[in-house]
Design an enzyme around this catalytic site. Structure first.
Site, short mmCIF file in Angstrom:
data_model
loop_
_atom_site.label_atom_id
_atom_site.label_comp_id
_atom_site.label_asym_id
_atom_site.label_seq_id
_atom_site.Cartn_x
_atom_site.Cartn_y
_atom_site.Cartn_z
N GLU A 442 0.83 -1.19 0.00
CA GLU A 442 0.00 0.00 0.00
C GLU A 442 0.88 1.26 0.00
OE1 GLU A 442 -1.79 0.14 3.82
OE2 GLU A 442 -2.62 2.14 3.55
N ASP A 520 -0.72 -1.42 6.04
CA ASP A 520 -0.61 -0.93 7.41
C ASP A 520 -1.49 -1.72 8.36
OD1 ASP A 520 1.09 1.04 6.60
OD2 ASP A 520 -0.45 2.60 6.46
N ASP A 522 -3.63 -0.90 10.42
CA ASP A 522 -4.71 -0.06 10.96
C ASP A 522 -5.97 -0.25 10.11
OD1 ASP A 522 -4.21 1.23 8.61
OD2 ASP A 522 -3.54 3.12 9.50
N ASP A 524 -7.48 1.57 7.84
CA ASP A 524 -7.33 1.79 6.40
C ASP A 524 -6.61 0.63 5.73
OD1 ASP A 524 -8.66 4.10 6.34
OD2 ASP A 524 -6.89 5.42 6.19
#
Ligand code: 0RA
Length: 658
Positions: A442, A520, A522, A524
């Site tokens: 990403e 990541d 998290d 997102d």
């Protein structure tokens, strides 16, 4: 095994089982080569044991004698299945000179033989008989309630500990089976609630009006002050109709009602439910005798044939397609179609790589006729719905032509521009796919760190820009227009689409054995992982099925004290690290929460997430195709879903490098 081989084998078994020595040898064979009987000794095979026991109770329900089946994962991780059927027969078995119950439990393929009139449908993939479960269990106990009495027998690794005994009285009737899978045979004996739940839910939809329950006694849920075990109930009054609604929870339907076909006049009962929605993917789930036929077969071919011919005729007769400048093909009739087809076949022949493809040729015509008759009636009676469906088909054909142009452009570009590989790809040096891996990363910045951190000999990096397209909601030509998606196709060396099948996948040019999604840790990041997985699920399912898709797991915390450092992947690990480094005192211990890959330098990223020596990859698998379909439609719909939880639950935790 074909049915012919199965019959021969069980005849042999009959001849040889005169003395108990041979009978034990029969079950010894199962213990020696368990994979031959239940597929594998991993998580799949383990759960098959439960399906096998439940299948027998389902058969009893289909015979009309059982209405409830309760499955419990006990505190010690053994399994108990309770049904309220007639109870397994316990009387003396003429030939065997012992209780029928003992024969069922200890002789291979002896299940269901005592009642020739009952319609025994299970078979094929499982249907290996409950004696196999017995053979692969360190201990097993069966209790039978019949004619006001209670009988039972216990076993160790398939061997009876004593003759069947009558222990007391009973009110109702039924069978209680408890078994503990043998941990010297299975790689894991940890039953997963979600896997069992998915199967029981599927069985409830496929066999309406049977109550199935699943209880987990390993866990206690808190409800105010009350503690109770986690129980889920599965019951369906409308069967396949509800199944289709469940699969399409978050999809927008094209017509109000699910089209339902139940045709049980002939030799082959055919049940089918279908519904068009505004999405662009085809979701068909097919079953034979409650077994998911992943590879399809004659029942599916019959369905497609009947559907195409009937809709085509209606479209032509209505004049709606007269101005069309190009042809409509089979694909176009199934875009945005969700369907479940379930047939019951007395002697199913299963073929294909995973023995999940129905081979019986007589089934094709039976399904074709059932679909044609019922569907043409439906179209006549519901002209408004019929028009919506035909319009949708025309739209699909139009889009297919646009998609083909876009696709040809992609493929031509590949041929023309030298290597044809995307400019953003940092390829690895090795050209041997079996040792090569690619990280889909990403963002350009994390991509840059990964490029520095990687071992360039065998690791390639493809950075993806921000959010990738939600393929669940986009039309096909949009998908092939999308830059990131084109890059994934060309980097992987996979092509899609032939003259007559726009979704046919060619993976023979796959350039990497491992395709690793790295985002990541998290919300997102989870969302992006889900979007990429949705893409693989819809457009490169084979890569998932063949075990090529993985998820990287970057650490969540770094615990530091002075020069000592420890990376942690969970709260527990963090607690332990704080204890260890702080030596009880905790002073001077610093905890750093990692949210993004960008917070690590190249060396840290390599050490924690990319190095085969230290990383943990999660392999993406599909345990239940229907459940995966439901989940993707839910995740990618309009409602904001619990994505993190989804990924946690559905990516198998596997340290495949160890
Ligand atoms: C054959 C005959 C009869 C019962 C069953 C099979 C039976 C098997 C299983 C396995 C799990 N639960 C079951 N429940 C019933 C009964 C025949 C009779 O009563 O006449």
């Amino acid at each position: 095994m074909t049915t012919e081989e199965q019959r021969k084998r069980s005849e042999e078994q009959d001849q040889y089982s005169a003395g108990s020595i041979q009978v034990l040898e029969g079950l010894e064979a199962v213990r020696k080569r368990p994979a031959m009987y239940i597929g594998d000794v991993g998580i799949r095979g383990l759960h098959h044991l439960v399906y096998e026991v439940v299948d027998n109770s389902i058969d009893e329900a289909l015979a009309g004698f059982c209405s409830q089946i309760d499955v419990t994962i006990n505190e010690d991780s053994s399994i108990t299945v309770v049904d309220n059927g007639r109870g397994i027969p316990v009387e003396m078995h003429e030939k065997e000179k012992r209780s029928a119950l003992e024969v069922v439990m200890t002789v291979l393929h002896a299940g269901g033989k005592f009642d020739k009139d009952s319609y025994k449908v299970s078979g094929g993939l499982h249907g290996v008989g409950v004696s196999c479960v017995n053979a692969l269990s360190s201990r097993m106990t069966v209790e039978v309630m019949r004619q006001g009495k209670k009988w039972s027998q216990s076993y160790e690794r398939g061997k009876p500990l004593a003759p069947v005994s009558q222990d007391g009285l009973s009110d109702g009737s039924g069978t209680i089976t408890t078994f503990m899978p043998d941990d010297t045979i299975f790689q894991t004996v940890d039953f997963k609630f979600d896997i069992l739940a998915a199967r029981l839910r599927e069985l409830a939809f496929l066999n309406k009006n049977i109550l199935l329950t699943l209880t987990d006694r390993r866990e206690v849920a808190e409800n105010g002050n009350e503690q109770h075990h986690v129980t889920e109930r599965f019951f369906s009054e409308r069967g396949l109709m509800e199944f289709v609604e469940y699969l399409d929870v978050n999809r927008e339907r094209l017509t109000d009602k699910v089209i339902y076909i139940n045709y049980d006049k002939g030799d082959i009962p055919v049940e089918l439910a279908l519904q068009y929605n505004t999405s662009f993917s085809e979701n068909v789930h097919s079953y034979v005798n409650n077994i998911n036929t992943i590879e399809g077969g004659t029942h599916l071919a019959g369905f497609r044939r009947g559907l195409t011919r009937t809709l085509k005729k209606y479209a032509e007769d209505s004049g709606m397609t007269s101005k069309l400048k190009f042809d409509i093909n089979g694909d176009d009739f199934r875009e945005g179609l969700t369907s479940v087809i379930s047939v019951k076949v007395a002697e199913p022949q299963f073929e294909g790589q995973t023995k999940t493809k129905l081979g019986n040729t007589e089934v094709m015509g039976a399904v074709d006729i059932a679909v044609s008759n019922a569907l043409s009636n439906y179209l006549e009676e519901n002209p408004k719905d019929a028009r919506s469906i035909v319009q949708k088909v025309i739209l699909a054909a139009t889009a297919r032509h646009a998609a083909r142009k876009a696709r040809e452009l992609v493929q031509r570009k590949n041929v023309l521009s030298g290597s044809g590989l995307p400019g953003k790809l940092a390829d690895c040096a090795d050209r041997d796919p079996s040792v090569s891996e690619i990280f889909l990363v990403e963002g350009d910045s994390a991509g840059g760190t990964a490029k520095q951190g990687r071992d360039r000999r065998f690791q390639a990096i493809l950075p993806l820009r921000g959010k990738i397209l939600n393929v669940e909601k986009a039309m096909q030509h949009k998908i092939f227009d999308n830059e990131e998606i084109k890059n994934i196709f060309t980097a992987l060396g996979v092509t899609i689409g032939t003259e007559d099948d726009s979704k046919a996948l060619n993976t023979s040019g796959l350039r990497y054995a491992k395709v690793i999604i790295m985002t990541d840790a998290d919300v997102d990041g989870s969302h992006i992982t889900t979007l990429i997985m949705t893409f693989f699920f819809r457009y490169m399912k084979e890569l998932i099925e063949n075990g090529h898709i993985y998820i990287a797991t970057p650490p969540l915390y770094l615990v530091k004290k002075g020069k000592s450092e420890k990376y942690c992947w969970s709260e527990e690990e963090r607690e332990a690290a704080v204890q260890e480094l702080g030596q009880g005192k905790e002073a001077g211990v610093v905890i750093q929460r990692y949210k993004g890959l960008g917070e690590m330098n190249a060396e840290q990223l390599w050490g924690t997430t990319m190095s085969p020596d230290t990383r943990t990859l999660r392999q993406v698998t599909i345990d239940s195709a229907a459940e995966a379909d439901h989940i993707f439609s839910m995740l990618m719909g309009d409602e904001v879903p619990p994505r993190r939880e989804f990924i946690e639950r559905h990516a198998k935790y596997a340290n495949i490098d160890a």
